[in-house]
Enzyme design. Sequence first.
Site, PDB file in Angstrom:
ATOM      1  N   CYS A  14     -21.321 -13.602 -12.181  1.00 51.54           N
ATOM      2  CA  CYS A  14     -19.877 -13.179 -12.111  1.00 51.54           C
ATOM      3  C   CYS A  14     -19.003 -13.415 -12.668  1.00 51.54           C
ATOM      4  CB  CYS A  14     -19.558 -13.547 -10.549  1.00 51.54           C
ATOM      5  SG  CYS A  14     -21.248 -13.575  -8.748  1.00 51.54           S
ATOM      6  N   SER A  16     -18.550 -15.810 -15.092  1.00 49.36           N
ATOM      7  CA  SER A  16     -18.226 -15.905 -16.986  1.00 49.36           C
ATOM      8  C   SER A  16     -18.440 -14.693 -17.750  1.00 49.36           C
ATOM      9  CB  SER A  16     -19.745 -16.748 -16.987  1.00 49.36           C
ATOM     10  OG  SER A  16     -21.254 -16.315 -16.665  1.00 49.36           O
ATOM     11  N   ASP A 127     -16.064 -19.436  -6.192  1.00 53.69           N
ATOM     12  CA  ASP A 127     -17.800 -17.976  -6.780  1.00 53.69           C
ATOM     13  C   ASP A 127     -17.096 -17.218  -6.524  1.00 53.69           C
ATOM     14  OD1 ASP A 127     -19.776 -17.222  -7.166  1.00 53.69           O
ATOM     15  OD2 ASP A 127     -20.373 -19.394  -7.199  1.00 53.69           O
TER      16      ASP A 127
END
Length: 163
Positions: A14, A16, A127
């Site tokens: 996701c 990086s 995240d």
Amino acid sequence: MTYRVCFVCTGNICRSPMAEAVFRARVAEAGLDGVVEVDSAGTGGWHEGEGADPRTVSVLEEHGYPLAHTARQFRSAWFDRLDLVIALDAGHLKALRRLAPTAEDAAKVRLLRSYDHGAGHDLDVPDPYYGGRDGFEECLEMVEAASEGLLAAVRDEVEGRAA
């Protein structure tokens, strides 16, 4: 001499890869693509060998960022060849600094949003994995905002080496 930057999140599907795609575009726009190498990895190997999350790919494509990606786990031995390791949140920062073989290697690890002067006190990129598409859009906005400052810092490093 090539300057190497690696973006690191949890599973490398996701945040990086999104940061990798955005920063690679910034590097190319700056004419540094022959000098700066950009990649990404995860602190864990759960998704090794998989592509990026389809929501990441969709958001990136919608905003004009190409991405060819295969997830992989960050390895301690990589510190030898990397100049800068960019963590996407404080948990990644701590994990990466623990992996660093030397204090010099630990000093290579920085938070992405530390390069965004408007980020305030919360330097984590949240995240987006367990949420909806809006979380991926928010992630992209944060990554884009920090990429300008990161590019300036990397350009300074590259020019300092050439001097």
